[in-house]
Design an enzyme around this catalytic site. Structure first.
Site, short mmCIF file in Angstrom:
data_model
loop_
_atom_site.label_atom_id
_atom_site.label_comp_id
_atom_site.label_asym_id
_atom_site.label_seq_id
_atom_site.Cartn_x
_atom_site.Cartn_y
_atom_site.Cartn_z
N GLY A 1 2.60 4.95 6.15
CA GLY A 1 3.90 5.55 6.41
C GLY A 1 4.78 4.72 7.32
N ASP B 1 -3.79 8.76 -0.48
CA ASP B 1 -3.30 9.53 0.67
C ASP B 1 -1.90 10.06 0.37
OD1 ASP B 1 -2.80 6.70 0.61
OD2 ASP B 1 -1.87 6.82 2.58
N ASP C 1 -4.83 -1.03 -3.36
CA ASP C 1 -4.17 0.21 -2.94
C ASP C 1 -4.26 1.19 -4.10
OD1 ASP C 1 -2.83 2.04 -1.42
OD2 ASP C 1 -1.07 0.78 -1.03
N1 GUN Z 1 1.41 0.95 1.38
C1 GUN Z 1 2.36 0.99 2.33
N2 GUN Z 1 2.28 2.16 3.02
C2 GUN Z 1 1.26 2.85 2.49
C3 GUN Z 1 0.69 4.13 2.79
O1 GUN Z 1 1.11 4.86 3.67
N3 GUN Z 1 -0.38 4.49 2.01
C4 GUN Z 1 -0.88 3.70 1.02
N4 GUN Z 1 -1.94 4.11 0.35
N5 GUN Z 1 -0.34 2.51 0.74
C5 GUN Z 1 0.72 2.09 1.46
#
Ligand code: GUN
Length: 742
Positions: free
Chosen positions: A211, A144, A109
């Site tokens: 989200g 994002d 992430d």
């Molecule tokens: N991890 C949990 N929710 C999100 C999200 O909306 N975006 C990102 N990049 N990681 C997340």
């Protein structure tokens, strides 16, 4: 996944260079799918759970995840690695796989979640993607903009557009690394639409739905279901859908039924930290337990009390193992349910285990297009309460269509009754839609007789009566009342109508006038007199005679048929069965179906059941199937159906469109010249070789395979919708059942 000996699981084989990033579906149940995502660190089989590994706190070692649990992919956070110098240096020098000591697929992430939790992050948009690529991750994530459920429409709109704005530069920075393109949009349906559309135009490898963490934390599962229904149907079908931050097993069945492919979970570790256990029905505290909610291998020789007595670190690790094992077990259960065609039923069963999940499930089945007349009014009390008010309620029709038309029907095996939910299972809704939009009554129908009161199969009890009726009153339409709806007697053995496994009182329910009226209307039978006949008990002929009289038909039911008349009547019934099945299963008009079946002959087995339907020249047209009441197409039937087609061959693969194509025949799939010799030999059609197809193509339905000159090459069973045909580049598009040598 192949088996391995404990502790010696080999490293994965990289996929072929040209396949990196490709996703194929190997099995499906409606929108639920089993897939394979090809990466440099092996093929990731989906649905999959990616455990979250915090590189600073490794509650369960990634190597253990690989070796002991066979976990094919995990997710970690590139922002954390980037921020900590020691981690960054190690990852930059040796790569992220060495850093974590994990040979499988690593997704990272980007720091967006940190920005949601702690405020802004101080990393650049390109910078974080470049960093992920530089440390060798398999699937990176762009930065994002997180959308919270409490944000205003303006704020969410801005976040959606800003995320989309960043897509191109992020993709440039990712080069050949697969990239996640998250979908934002908060609770706003139209903004989820916009986000899905905008992000879907870019070549992302995977689409996480973002989200949703606060939505899940607040147990707003109805909103969660809405977010899925607003997003997934609009995404390119060939990209896996990842539920960002969703790792609670309770949500797996519903999510998978709505098209989710990937999940990630920190829950197994976070919940363990404060003594909570995950189960498929919610969360439990170890402090209060005498026995385990589920006995998992890691605690086979321990009681909850033993675990409570462990030193805190060991206790936390044991509970993390427990949570991971429960989560993986539920995922395995879901995968098997997809194979068995019961994923919706599993979601239905699980929905009873938590009120918020139940509400979500009820909402899913409140679409205005779920026909209200299927069951008595009491059925709708809960659903009406779960229904949206105001203008929103009609807006979900498309999404419900997307679920319904992707279902395979008829299916083998019994339909297990599970209360009123049974009647809104999407495959049953689809079966009813096929019947109602495709079946046409005979034009000269003068009256309708509805037989009721018994469970299927109906032919043993009704065979003689139907023969007599066919001979004596050929303009009376016999129908059978099944708990799933009124069906023409010619379809008496069709699944699901004939295969409901339910208590007697469900199977023998009485015909209710209002319900009957709406069912008859759906079948196009209005204006004729209708009478009902209870099939139970002695005196059936007398009751039939009274029913016919009530329907203005005069006939002496006590006069039997001569042998010759009986043979003629039996033939007529068989022809009508072939006609009815062509209409419902092959989408033909009654006229076309009747002309194809006009001079057909039947080959029967020892019990007198039809095995093959041939035309006057002895050419094999169809074979009725015992297991599901369906009818398999043979080469002769395919040839006749293509000849009867009036529309031009499709020159492109157009967007899926199911309504408005009744009676146009089975969908046609046009393949390119490379595929032609293979199809002629009976080989399957693969994605990537299809030039055009009809928009009503639907998984599980028969289709005709032609070349661009409209020459029939073969026929088969579609594995996908037209939308899927447009996007997929790998996997089977049509399972060929017959090829025609040139
Ligand atoms: N991890 C949990 N929710 C999100 C999200 O909306 N975006 C990102 N990049 N990681 C997340």
């Amino acid at each position: 996944m192949t088996a391995w000996k404990k502790g010696v699981r080999p490293d994965p084989q990289p996929c072929r260079e040209q396949d990196v990033g490709r996703f194929e579906v190997t099995q499906r149940d409606g929108q639920a799918r089993l897939g394979r995502l090809h990466t440099k660190h092996g093929v990731l089989e989906t649905p999959a759970l990616l455990p979250v590994v915090n590189p600073n706190i490794r509650t369960i070692e990634p190597r253990v995840m690989w070796d002991t649990y066979g976990i094919q992919a995990l997710i970690t956070n590139s922002y954390i690695i980037w921020k900590h110098e020691a981690l960054r240096n190690a990852a930059t020098a040796d790569g992220v796989h060495a850093l974590l000591d994990y040979p499988g697929v690593i997704m990272t992430d980007s720091g967006t979640f940190q920005s949601y939790v702690y405020g802004d992050v101080e990393v650049g948009i390109d910078e974080i993607v470049r960093f992920q690529r530089s440390i060798g991750v398999d699937i990176a994530t762009m930065l994002d903009v997180f959308t919270r459920p409490d944000m205003s429409e303006e704020e969410v709109d801005a976040a959606v557009r800003e995320t989309a704005q960043r897509a191109e530069q992020s993709l440039l920075a990712s080069e050949d690394t697969m990239l996640n393109g998250p979908i934002q949009g908060g609770l706003f349906r139209h903004l989820r639409h916009i986000s899905a559309r905008l992000m879907g135009t870019h070549p992302f490898a995977v689409h996480p739905i973002g989200g949703i963490v606060p939505v899940m934390e607040q147990q707003r599962y109805k909103d969660y279901a809405k977010i899925m229904m607003a997003t997934v149907p609009l995404l390119p079908a060939d990209r896996p859908v990842h539920m960002f931050g969703c790792g609670h097993p309770m949500l797996f069945p519903m999510s998978i039924a709505l098209g989710a492919d990937l999940f990630d979970s920190a829950a197994y570790a976070l919940f363990a930290r404060d003594g909570r256990l995950l189960t498929p029905w919610g969360t439990e505290r170890i402090a209060e337990l005498v026995d385990w909610p589920l006995l998992m291998p890691c605690v086979a020789s321990l009681t909850p009390e033993d675990v409570r007595a462990l030193p805190s670190e060991e206790k936390e690790r044991t509970l993390a193992h427990y949570n991971l094992e429960v989560t993986l077990a539920e995922l395995a259960r879901c995968k098997q349910a997809v194979r068995d065609g019961t994923i919706w039923q599993l979601a239905e069963q699980r929905s009873h285990q938590h009120p918020a999940l139940r509400e979500a499930f009820l909402w899913l089945t409140t679409s205005p297009s779920v026909d209200r007349n299927l069951r008595p009014e009491r059925f709708y009390t809960d659903r009406d309460a779960a229904r949206d008010t105001g203008s929103d309620q009609g807006m979900w029709e498309d999404a419900w269509d997307w679920v319904v038309w992707s279902q395979q029907t008829p299916r083998s095996g019994g339909v297990q009754w599970g209360g009123d939910d049974t009647f809104v299972r999407p495959h049953i809704v689809k079966a009813r839609r096929m019947l109602h939009t495709r079946w046409e009554p005979q034009q000269n129908t003068e009256a309708v007789v509805v037989f009721h009161g018994i469970r299927g199969p109906y032919r043993e009890r009704l065979g003689d009566v139907l023969e007599w009726l066919a001979h004596t009153c050929p303009h009376v339409q016999p129908l059978i009342l099944s708990p799933l709806g009124l069906v023409p007697a010619a379809l008496e053995d069709l699944n699901p109508f004939a295969h409901l496994d339910a208590p007697q009182w469900v199977l023998r329910h009485e015909p209710e006038p209002a319900w009957m009226a709406s069912e008859l209307m759906r079948l196009g039978l209005t204006g004729q007199p209708v009478s009902t006949v209870d099939v139970n008990g002695p005196g059936l002929k007398q009751r039939l005679s009274e029913a016919l009289l009530a329907a203005d038909q005069e006939a002496d039911v006590h006069r039997g048929l001569s042998g010759e008349h009986q043979t003629q009547a039996r033939h007529a019934l068989r022809v009508e069965q072939v006609v009815a099945k062509q209409m419902v299963l092959l989408n033909t008009s009654r006229n076309v179906a009747a002309s194809i079946a006009s001079e057909c002959t039947f080959v029967t087995n020892r019990e007198g059941r039809v095995k093959n339907v041939n035309n006057a020249d002895g050419l094999h047209l169809f074979s009725p199937r015992l297991r599901d009441g369906g009818m398999s197409l043979a080469n002769g039937g395919a040839t006749a159906l293509l000849k009867a087609r009036t529309e031009a061959v499709p020159s492109t693969v157009s967007a899926a469109e199911w309504r408005g194509h009744a009676h146009s025949g089975p969908a046609v799939v046009v393949v390119d010249t490379d595929a032609e010799p293979f199809v002629r030999k009976g080989r399957n059609v693969f994605h990537g070789f299809v030039i055009g197809c009809d928009p009503w193509l639907s998984p599980g339905e028969a289709c005709l395979i032609v070349n661009q000159n409209n020459t029939l090459l073969g026929h088969g069973i579609a594995q996908c919708t037209a939308d899927e045909m447009r996007t997929f580049t790998k996997g089977i598009a049509v399972k060929t059942r017959g090829g025609l040598e040139g």
